[in-house]
Design an enzyme around this catalytic site. Structure first.
Site, PDB file in Angstrom:
ATOM      1  N   HIS A  62      48.763  42.170  36.495  1.00  0.00           N
ATOM      2  CA  HIS A  62      47.488  42.486  35.864  1.00  0.00           C
ATOM      3  C   HIS A  62      46.462  43.018  36.856  1.00  0.00           C
ATOM      4  O   HIS A  62      45.464  43.622  36.448  1.00  0.00           O
ATOM      5  CB  HIS A  62      46.943  41.268  35.094  1.00  0.00           C
ATOM      6  CG  HIS A  62      46.276  40.236  35.949  1.00  0.00           C
ATOM      7  ND1 HIS A  62      46.910  39.093  36.386  1.00  0.00           N
ATOM      8  CD2 HIS A  62      45.019  40.156  36.445  1.00  0.00           C
ATOM      9  CE1 HIS A  62      46.078  38.360  37.103  1.00  0.00           C
ATOM     10  NE2 HIS A  62      44.924  38.988  37.156  1.00  0.00           N
ATOM     11  N   ASP A  92      53.924  38.619  35.244  1.00  0.00           N
ATOM     12  CA  ASP A  92      52.665  38.891  35.958  1.00  0.00           C
ATOM     13  C   ASP A  92      52.893  39.023  37.456  1.00  0.00           C
ATOM     14  O   ASP A  92      52.096  38.549  38.265  1.00  0.00           O
ATOM     15  CB  ASP A  92      51.605  37.825  35.666  1.00  0.00           C
ATOM     16  CG  ASP A  92      50.199  38.339  35.988  1.00  0.00           C
ATOM     17  OD1 ASP A  92      50.019  39.565  36.051  1.00  0.00           O
ATOM     18  OD2 ASP A  92      49.285  37.510  36.186  1.00  0.00           O
ATOM     19  N   SER A 171      43.193  36.757  42.190  1.00  0.00           N
ATOM     20  CA  SER A 171      44.480  37.091  41.592  1.00  0.00           C
ATOM     21  C   SER A 171      45.335  37.902  42.549  1.00  0.00           C
ATOM     22  O   SER A 171      44.876  38.886  43.134  1.00  0.00           O
ATOM     23  CB  SER A 171      44.275  37.880  40.299  1.00  0.00           C
ATOM     24  OG  SER A 171      43.742  37.077  39.295  1.00  0.00           O
TER      25      SER A 171
END
Length: 317
Positions: A62, A92, A171
């Site tokens: 993402h 992911d 992230s």
């Protein structure tokens, strides 16, 4: 001036992990893309972990989205453009390749060996603040994180929950143990004091290897919806476990339907391995299962029934 007192043991561990790992976590700048892959004003921020000595980096799918390139910057002041080798939204995870030199790779640990309460350290670039370090503990293990790619859905299994502070930009960064071994890739902020990380384990290593080799992850598809259900007492004793997977829905014309599986069947084994959760079935649904016979044992109307399914390839719509 008096010397500073020695650091306590906790601080020594965090400082040591930070010193060892901060230089091996890149800050990413990724151009934003509109529908159809057209560039859009602005860029997104994230982090990535140096994975190999020849320039491969590991981050979240993402973080890169549909972008094909971006810029990675390191704590030593160096930066280099990168290309996206492959991204897998259903796990992911994404693999990048730096066009310039990178620091030495981070050492990988094993998330399956973590225990609740264990110290972990998150290293990343939250809110664009490079080289940020937070510490906490493993709050829970075995969490599941739903993901989707087109019409295909999947659960990321064995997700690590931590109270180490995570913010946007973390992230793709590292979640490390006290030995500075990367045990997770930080992926989501689920609330205050609630961060989630994709585990570094045999499954994720397999996904990363496929991305490095093929640029994508091929998965097998059975075409059924299931949920955990208790086994009858006599099967509990025979199989040595308390639950199986109840088939809730069978997709018409899919591999499960062609094999004769029905709604209401209780899945017990697949490929000779016990099946208790959706994750147990997912572990079998990689490329080597596509087009190959898969023996499945179910309980139907009080009797054990064996069927042979032939999974097809999952195609995201």
């Amino acid at each position: 001036m008096a010397d500073h007192p020695p650091l306590d043991a906790y601080s020594q561990v965090v400082v040591g992990v930070a010193a060892h790992l901060t230089g091996k976590v890149a800050s990413l700048r990724v151009p934003r893309s509109a529908a159809g892959g057209r560039p859009r004003a602005g860029e997104s921020l994230g982090s990535a972990v140096v994975y190999t000595s020849d320039g491969f980096l590991l981050t979240n799918a993402h973080v890169v989205g549909t972008a094909q390139s971006g810029t990675a910057s390191f704590a030593d002041g160096s930066s280099a453009p990168f290309t996206v080798v492959g991204a897998d939204p259903l796990s992911d995870l994404a693999v990048l390749r730096s066009a310039g030199p990178t620091p030495p790779p981070a050492e990988l640990g094993e998330a399956d060996e973590l225990v609740v309460g264990q110290l972990v350290v998150a290293v990343g670039n939250p809110l664009g603040l490079a080289g940020s370090v937070t510490a906490g503990v493993v709050s829970a293990l075995g969490r599941s994180l739903p993901t989707r790619s087109g019409s295909a859905g999947r659960l990321i299994e064995d997700v690590i929950q931590t109270d180490a502070a995570l913010n946007p930009g973390n992230s793709g960064g590292a979640l490390a143990d006290s030995q500075a071994r990367v045990v997770g890739i930080n992926t989501a902020v689920a609330g205050v004091g609630l961060g989630l990380a994709v585990p570094v384990n045999a499954t994720s290593r397999r996904i990363v290897a496929a991305l490095m080799r093929d640029g994508k992850v091929r998965r097998a598809y059975l075409g059924l919806v299931s949920m955990p259900a208790p086994l009858p007492a006599y099967l509990h004793e025979r199989f040595g476990r308390a639950s199986g997977l109840r088939v809730v829905e069978v997709v018409p014309g899919g591999p499960a339907a062609r094999a004769g599986l029905r709604a209401g069947d209780l899945l017990l084994t697949a490929g000779g391995k016990p099946v208790e959760t959706a994750q147990d079935l997912q572990r079998l649904m990689f490329s080597d299962a596509i087009g190959r016979p898969l023996a499945i044992t179910v309980m139907r109307n009080g009797a054990l029934v064996d069927v042979i399914a032939q999974p097809s390839e999952l195609v995201a719509a």
